[in-house]
Write an enzyme that holds these catalytic residues in place. Structure first.
Site, PDB file in Angstrom:
ATOM      1  CE1 TYR A 177      -4.010  -2.020  -0.270  1.00 37.28           C
ATOM      2  CE2 TYR A 177      -3.067  -3.497   1.138  1.00 37.28           C
ATOM      3  CZ  TYR A 177      -3.778  -2.899   0.231  1.00 37.28           C
ATOM      4  OH  TYR A 177      -5.081  -4.122  -0.013  1.00 37.28           O
ATOM      5  CD  GLN A 236     -16.614  -1.919  -7.338  1.00 36.23           C
ATOM      6  OE1 GLN A 236     -16.285  -3.134  -7.277  1.00 36.23           O
ATOM      7  NE2 GLN A 236     -17.036  -1.312  -8.406  1.00 36.23           N
ATOM      8  CG  ASN A 237     -11.673   3.071  -8.474  1.00 36.87           C
ATOM      9  OD1 ASN A 237     -11.870   1.760  -8.304  1.00 36.87           O
ATOM     10  ND2 ASN A 237     -11.559   3.696  -9.230  1.00 36.87           N
ATOM     11  CB  VAL A 238      -8.063   2.662  -2.197  1.00 35.57           C
ATOM     12  CG1 VAL A 238      -9.108   1.696  -1.706  1.00 35.57           C
ATOM     13  CG2 VAL A 238      -7.034   1.978  -3.174  1.00 35.57           C
ATOM     14  CG  ASP A 239      -8.456   6.212  -7.541  1.00 34.73           C
ATOM     15  OD1 ASP A 239      -9.425   7.231  -7.258  1.00 34.73           O
ATOM     16  OD2 ASP A 239      -8.445   5.556  -8.395  1.00 34.73           O
ATOM     17  CG  HIS A 274     -13.901  -1.948  -1.996  1.00 36.58           C
ATOM     18  ND1 HIS A 274     -13.736  -2.339  -3.261  1.00 36.58           N
ATOM     19  CD2 HIS A 274     -14.945  -2.429  -1.376  1.00 36.58           C
ATOM     20  CE1 HIS A 274     -14.783  -3.247  -3.496  1.00 36.58           C
ATOM     21  NE2 HIS A 274     -15.614  -3.129  -2.439  1.00 36.58           N
ATOM     22  N   GLY A 331     -16.236   1.171 -15.507  1.00 36.94           N
ATOM     23  CA  GLY A 331     -14.947   0.604 -15.334  1.00 36.94           C
ATOM     24  C   GLY A 331     -14.957  -0.571 -14.097  1.00 36.94           C
ATOM     25  CB  THR A 332     -16.828  -2.014 -11.876  1.00 35.47           C
ATOM     26  OG1 THR A 332     -16.536  -3.105 -10.864  1.00 35.47           O
ATOM     27  CG2 THR A 332     -18.183  -1.764 -12.239  1.00 35.47           C
ATOM     28  CB  SER A 333     -14.681  -7.110 -13.507  1.00 36.89           C
ATOM     29  OG  SER A 333     -14.525  -7.227 -12.195  1.00 36.89           O
TER      30      SER A 333
HETATM   31  N1  APR Z   1     -12.129   2.408 -19.027  1.00 38.11           N
HETATM   32  C1  APR Z   1     -13.104   1.928 -18.629  1.00 38.11           C
HETATM   33  N2  APR Z   1     -13.141   0.675 -18.009  1.00 38.11           N
HETATM   34  C2  APR Z   1     -11.927   0.016 -18.201  1.00 38.11           C
HETATM   35  C3  APR Z   1     -10.799   0.485 -18.755  1.00 38.11           C
HETATM   36  C4  APR Z   1     -10.917   1.946 -19.312  1.00 38.11           C
HETATM   37  N3  APR Z   1     -10.026   2.702 -19.833  1.00 38.11           N
HETATM   38  N4  APR Z   1      -9.797  -0.189 -18.827  1.00 38.11           N
HETATM   39  C5  APR Z   1     -10.494  -1.550 -18.193  1.00 38.11           C
HETATM   40  N5  APR Z   1     -11.643  -1.270 -17.813  1.00 38.11           N
HETATM   41  C6  APR Z   1     -12.672  -2.223 -17.270  1.00 38.11           C
HETATM   42  C7  APR Z   1     -12.474  -3.523 -17.417  1.00 38.11           C
HETATM   43  O1  APR Z   1     -12.955  -3.882 -18.609  1.00 38.11           O
HETATM   44  C8  APR Z   1     -12.992  -4.134 -16.319  1.00 38.11           C
HETATM   45  O2  APR Z   1     -14.454  -4.433 -16.435  1.00 38.11           O
HETATM   46  O3  APR Z   1     -12.386  -2.086 -15.892  1.00 38.11           O
HETATM   47  C9  APR Z   1     -12.871  -3.111 -15.185  1.00 38.11           C
HETATM   48  C10 APR Z   1     -11.938  -3.631 -14.092  1.00 38.11           C
HETATM   49  O4  APR Z   1     -12.188  -4.495 -13.338  1.00 38.11           O
HETATM   50  P1  APR Z   1     -11.611  -4.963 -11.971  1.00 38.11           P
HETATM   51  O5  APR Z   1      -9.898  -5.146 -12.403  1.00 38.11           O
HETATM   52  O6  APR Z   1     -12.135  -6.181 -11.672  1.00 38.11           O
HETATM   53  O7  APR Z   1     -11.737  -3.884 -11.097  1.00 38.11           O
HETATM   54  P2  APR Z   1     -13.110  -3.464 -10.108  1.00 38.11           P
HETATM   55  O8  APR Z   1     -14.205  -4.185 -10.931  1.00 38.11           O
HETATM   56  O9  APR Z   1     -12.745  -2.229  -9.768  1.00 38.11           O
HETATM   57  O10 APR Z   1     -12.620  -4.579  -8.726  1.00 38.11           O
HETATM   58  C11 APR Z   1     -13.339  -4.385  -7.741  1.00 38.11           C
HETATM   59  O11 APR Z   1     -11.836  -5.939  -6.492  1.00 38.11           O
HETATM   60  O12 APR Z   1      -9.722  -6.629  -5.821  1.00 38.11           O
HETATM   61  C12 APR Z   1     -10.935  -5.642  -5.550  1.00 38.11           C
HETATM   62  O13 APR Z   1     -11.068  -4.103  -4.023  1.00 38.11           O
HETATM   63  C13 APR Z   1     -10.754  -4.330  -5.196  1.00 38.11           C
HETATM   64  O14 APR Z   1     -12.183  -2.527  -5.455  1.00 38.11           O
HETATM   65  C14 APR Z   1     -11.670  -3.741  -6.235  1.00 38.11           C
HETATM   66  C15 APR Z   1     -12.550  -4.748  -6.579  1.00 38.11           C
END
Ligand code: APR
Length: 239
Positions: free
Chosen positions: A53, A86-89, A104, A178-180
């Site tokens: 971190y 969900q971002n820590v930034d 988070h 931007g989240t999976s």
């Molecule tokens: N613009 C938008 N989305 C994007 C870009 C971009 N330039 N690049 C990648 N992505 C998308 C990917 O397609 C994916 O769906 O961002 C998503 C990232 O997914 P993860 O890496 O799983 O991140 P996130 O969903 O924020 O993770 C959730 O998991 O480990 C934990 O605590 C951590 O908060 C985090 C949580």
């Protein structure tokens, strides 16, 4: 004023140079998640977790918000806007968003490792701002306990989830960027949106969701948010 709730994940900060977690080349490819992001990892090797971190915090010092963060902040000119991240930034705050709920935790904050309680997860009075400074083993809070990052790790409760559910259920429009949508409880939040609430999902690889309210915008955050800003009538965007 209509209400917008914006749920963001790592993808919104990708174009600011911050790595996502699960994309190829993402953080979890190089760091075993159970070593650096779980409460068991902290008990096993707190020094390694602090280093991980410290590195993320240092990177953040020089990171700047991108246009997607700025458009999300600009939504406040037309909508009552709540960001749930969900971002820590702190890039939403740096871009000017004034209502940001961190699900988070936050990289720039720490708390004593022993202030945990079952109801809220931790006591908010004992959270300290440290900016971009590193934290080491032996760095103590005023109560004498070791300081730990103010981050929600796997295996820990998500204290802000109830507030987030309320914000989503009260929203007239939900935007997801931007989240999976693989990590719960955040991934289930969209289900609390009202029956008539449109849900826009901006992501180059949008999660497979079947929901009649969903409008997918399969683009990167900056491009997708530019398009959505036009659709939502934000000044300076659209025709
Ligand atoms: N613009 C938008 N989305 C994007 C870009 C971009 N330039 N690049 C990648 N992505 C998308 C990917 O397609 C994916 O769906 O961002 C998503 C990232 O997914 P993860 O890496 O799983 O991140 P996130 O969903 O924020 O993770 C959730 O998991 O480990 C934990 O605590 C951590 O908060 C985090 C949580």
């Amino acid at each position: 004023m209509k209400r917008i709730a914006v749920l963001t994940g790592a993808g919104v900060s990708a174009e600011s140079g911050i790595k996502t977690f699960r994309d190829s080349g993402g953080l979890w490819e190089n760091y075993p998640v159970e070593e650096v992001a779980s409460i068991e990892g902290w008990h096993r090797n707190p020094g390694l977790m602090l280093e991980f971190y410290n590195t993320r915090r240092k990177e953040l010092e020089n990171s700047r918000p991108n246009e997607a963060h700025r458009i999300i902040a600009a939504l406040e000119s037309r909508y009552k806007t709540d960001v749930i991240t969900q971002n820590v930034d702190n890039l939403h705050e740096k871009a000017g968003s004034t209502h940001v709920l961190h699900l988070h935790g936050e990289l720039t904050k720490v708390r004593p490792e022993n202030c945990y309680n079952d109801r809220d997860g931790f006591s908010t009075q004992s959270v300290f701002d440290i900016g971009y400074e590193p934290v080491h083993l032996g760095d103590k809070a005023p109560n004498g306990a070791q300081l730990r990052p103010h981050i929600v790790w796997f295996g820990e409760p998500v204290p802000n989830i109830e507030k987030a559910i309320t914000l989503v259920s009260e929203a007239d429009i939900l935007i997801i960027v931007g989240t999976s949508l693989q990590v719960y409880p955040a991934a289930g939040l969209y289900r609390y949106a009202g029956n008539d609430t449109p849900i826009y999902l901006v992501d180059p690889k949008p999660a497979e969701l079947r929901d009649g309210r969903l409008v997918k915008i399969p683009m990167k955050a900056t491009e997708g948010m530019r398009k959505l800003a036009g659709m939502l009538g934000l000044e300076g965007y659209g025709d």
